[in-house]
Design an enzyme around this catalytic site. Structure first.
Site, mmCIF file in Angstrom:
data_model
loop_
_atom_site.group_PDB
_atom_site.id
_atom_site.type_symbol
_atom_site.label_atom_id
_atom_site.label_comp_id
_atom_site.label_asym_id
_atom_site.label_seq_id
_atom_site.Cartn_x
_atom_site.Cartn_y
_atom_site.Cartn_z
ATOM 1 N N SER A 557 8.518 -22.257 21.444
ATOM 2 C CA SER A 557 7.379 -22.930 20.793
ATOM 3 C C SER A 557 7.919 -23.803 19.682
ATOM 4 C CB SER A 557 6.403 -21.907 20.214
ATOM 5 O OG SER A 557 5.430 -22.526 19.414
ATOM 6 N N TYR A 570 3.681 -14.232 15.241
ATOM 7 C CA TYR A 570 3.959 -15.083 16.403
ATOM 8 C C TYR A 570 5.165 -15.982 16.147
ATOM 9 C CZ TYR A 570 3.253 -18.721 19.952
ATOM 10 O OH TYR A 570 3.421 -19.613 20.968
#
Length: 680
Positions: A557, A570
């Site tokens: 990501s 996250y």
């Protein structure tokens, strides 16, 4: 229905009925034909035509496009210019001058057989029972005993124009006959109507089956060898999974191959019996068989309880000997104009107590090769039950295997897709980004293992990709080491190994630091940081055993480098994954395994994570409506474009399709340009 279409329609129906029963013919084996009349589109005059299954294709699924259509008068006129058996290959090119209209597909080598025989309908099939008689030492005598004078013996002759003339002569000389047994090859039947022809084909096949059953001696393969009995199912599959990557490595020395595993009762019984080494060494006989299985298999000569390391060493020794023997076979028979040797690796590997591994350029080819060797076992059993199995001469096998017409057929095949022969396992592939990646890899030629915690979703995606020859579904919880190991075992049994793994499975919890619990942190890290580590470890173990290199791709990501609010669990786990890419690239490079990452921006549309609550959380963080989140993300990028699942799939393809062969340890941003996430 027009008079031109009716023979084709009836022929297709007959072909489908015959081809739907494996007792009648093998996959893509044999051909059928019908003769009838049609109007010449230029003169309007009625002409006699032949519809015949063309080169390639399968009787069970034959379509009208798979039929060749020829003018019968022109085809039969070729007898006047036939240059003799030494030059009969030239006649295949002459068939092109006999075609009618657009003519459908290319005529096959057996076209002469169908055109020259004076019968309105002709079937040429490869039933195991018929080939058993055709490959028996006293096949001619047995054919007479089985059928009387209703079926005539035709000695072995390579398929071609001369064989067509021979069968036409047999038909003319034996008006009482309904067909013939072709030595070393198969059967041919004929009839005045489509129904009569089909009934005659079935009569020959069923009569031969009954003859072999009634006359056959028990245990034609001899007694069971002590210690060679099949392992129990679970042990057998575990042993097969442990051996598969090693065997695939051996079968892929010349070029990468996809594997297929079979442990049917037919195979297990054959490799447990005393005569299997002798019979396997004799090789297959029917041309359809050995063109797919090679002339003989590699046969392991150890019991299934032998230590794994000793078994692997012995397989390597046998493989080296097999390659030497195959090269010697080529040298014994090759001439100056023979095609180059195509490869010396086995297509079939038999392992007593475990089963059979077959190999090919894709899953269907490897599966069909295994099916053909089962046909070959059935033929050997039938021949040995009533006589002695006696395949055609080795020199004849070579003439067909390295036939220029077969070489020309290979040259006509389309170029392989970029990921052909590669086996990919994608985690979290039941939805969102993982699903898009699975679709892209399959579209580019890969076999795909669709791994997901949601079994139903995984199965749905596997079905979308084309089913078992293209994709299989496995249930995988990436936090469970045993489930991961079991999923890789399923992948190995399905396709022979794994070459490409995509770590995509994940969840996302969006909370401020003070609201993030230890449970949130642990769950986030268990699934993505720990989960991707466990999957990569199992993948690396398998890839190292295969010795074929490989690719591991992490879907990371932009959050691995971008510091955003309310995202500690996250983003921290994404940073962990990002560094795993670098660490594993450094460690696994010596094995030819490349490890790379893809860093997407938020993928909203089609995302399982966003649909599961993450989207609402992030929208609340930014103070916008959830349905505006994709647009919001797009507007903060340099390119003002929304990132979709297929864009991430494109990056995975770019990393694994072969152009970036010297790239490892790289992270590719797929974020439409988020300046704070620039890698630096």
């Amino acid at each position: 229905m027009s008079s031109v279409r009716r023979p084709a329609s009836d022929l297709l129906k007959r072909s489908h009925r015959l081809g739907s029963d494996a007792r009648n013919t093998n996959y893509a084996g044999g051909n059928t034909s019908a003769k009838g009349a049609g109007a010449d589109p230029v003169t309007g005059a009625e002409v006699d035509l032949l519809w015949v299954k063309g080169s390639g294709g399968d009787l069970g699924t034959l379509t009208e496009d798979g039929l060749a259509v020829l003018r019968l008068d022109r085809l039969r006129a070729l007898k006047d210019v036939y240059p003799g058996v030494e030059r009969e290959d030239e006649m295949v090119a002459a068939f092109d001058h006999c075609t009618f209209g657009k003519a459908g597909t290319a005529p096959s080598i057996d076209t002469a057989m169908h055109g020259l025989v004076e019968a309105a309908h002709v079937d040429h099939l490869h039933p195991d029972s018929g080939i058993a008689l055709a490959c028996a030492a006293d096949g001619e005598k047995l054919t007479a005993e089985c059928f009387g004078d209703s079926v005539v013996w035709v000695p072995w002759r390579r398929p071609g124009f001369q064989l067509g003339m021979d069968i036409a002569a047999v038909k003319a000389a034996n008006p009482q006959a309904i067909g013939c047994v072709l030595g070393g090859h198969g059967i041919t039947a004929w009839g005045d109507t489509s129904e009569e022809c089909e009934n005659n084909s079935l009569r020959i096949i069923r009569t031969a089956e009954a003859f072999l059953a009634d006359r056959g001696r028990p245990e034609p393969f001899g007694p069971v060898i002590d210690g060679y009995e099949p392992l129990p199912v679970r042990e057998r599959h575990e042993r097969a999974a442990a051996l598969a990557p090693h065997i695939r490595a051996l079968a892929s020395q010349d070029r990468p191959q996809v594997g297929h595993f079979t442990d049917s009762e037919v195979v297990l019984d054959f490799v447990s019996r005393a005569e299997h080494p002798r019979l396997a060494a004799l090789g297959t006989s029917c041309p359809d068989h050995f063109l797919r299985t090679k002339v003989a298999p590699l046969v392991l000569d150890l019991p299934p309880t032998a230590p794994l390391d000793a078994t692997v060493r012995r397989l390597k020794e046998l493989h080296a000997a097999y390659r030497e023997q195959y090269a010697a076979y080529y040298q014994r028979h090759a001439t100056a104009d023979s095609p180059a040797m195509r490869g010396a690796d086995p297509a079939i590997v038999l392992v007593p107590g475990v089963g059979m591994f077959s190999f090919g350029k894709d899953k269907q080819t490897s599966r069909v090769a295994g099916e053909f060797y089962v046909n070959a076992i059935n033929v050997m059993r039938g021949a040995e039950a009533v006589s002695t199995y006696t395949p055609i001469e080795e020199s004849e096998k070579f003439r067909i295997e390295y036939w220029e017409l077969e070489e020309a057929k290979l040259r006509r095949m389309p170029a392989p897709k970029p990921l052909a022969t590669r086996v990919a396992l994608v985690t979290g592939a039941g939805s969102g980004i993982g699903k898009a990646i699975a679709h892209r890899l399959a579209a580019e030629g890969a076999c795909v293992i669709v791994a997901d915690l949601d079994t139903d979703s995984a199965e749905a995606v596997a079905d979308e990709l084309g089913g078992p020859d293209r994709a299989v579904a496995v249930t995988m919880n990436v936090t469970d080491e045993e489930e991961i190991a079991a999923a890789f075992r399923e992948a190995v049994l399905a396709f022979g190994g794994v070459d490409l793994v995509v770590n995509n499975a994940g969840i996302s919890i969006s909370k401020p630091l003070l609201e993030t619990t230890a449970k949130d942190w642990d769950l986030q890290h268990d699934i993505m940081a720990r989960g991707s580590f466990l999957v990569s470890r199992e993948a690396a173990r398998l890839m190292i055993e295969q010795g074929l290199g490989g690719d591991i791709v992490y879907i990371v990501s932009k959050n691995a480098v971008f510091a955003g609010p309310n995202n500690i669990a996250y983003s921290a786990t994404k940073a962990d994954q990002a560094h795993q890419v670098r660490l594993l690239a450094a460690e696994l490079g010596q094995h030819g395994i490349r490890v790379n990452g893809v860093n997407p921006d938020g993928v909203v549309r089609g995302s399982g994570i966003f649909a599961g609550g993450w989207g609402a959380q992030r929208a609340a963080t930014y103070g916008i409506e959830e349905d505006k989140l994709g647009e919001f993300y797009a507007q903060r990028t340099l390119l003002k474009r929304e990132v979709l699942p297929e864009h991430v799939a494109n990056a995975v393809f770019a990393l694994t399709a072969g152009d970036l062969t010297h790239t490892t340890g790289l992270h590719i941003p797929v974020d439409a340009g988020v300046a704070p996430a620039f890698l630096r």
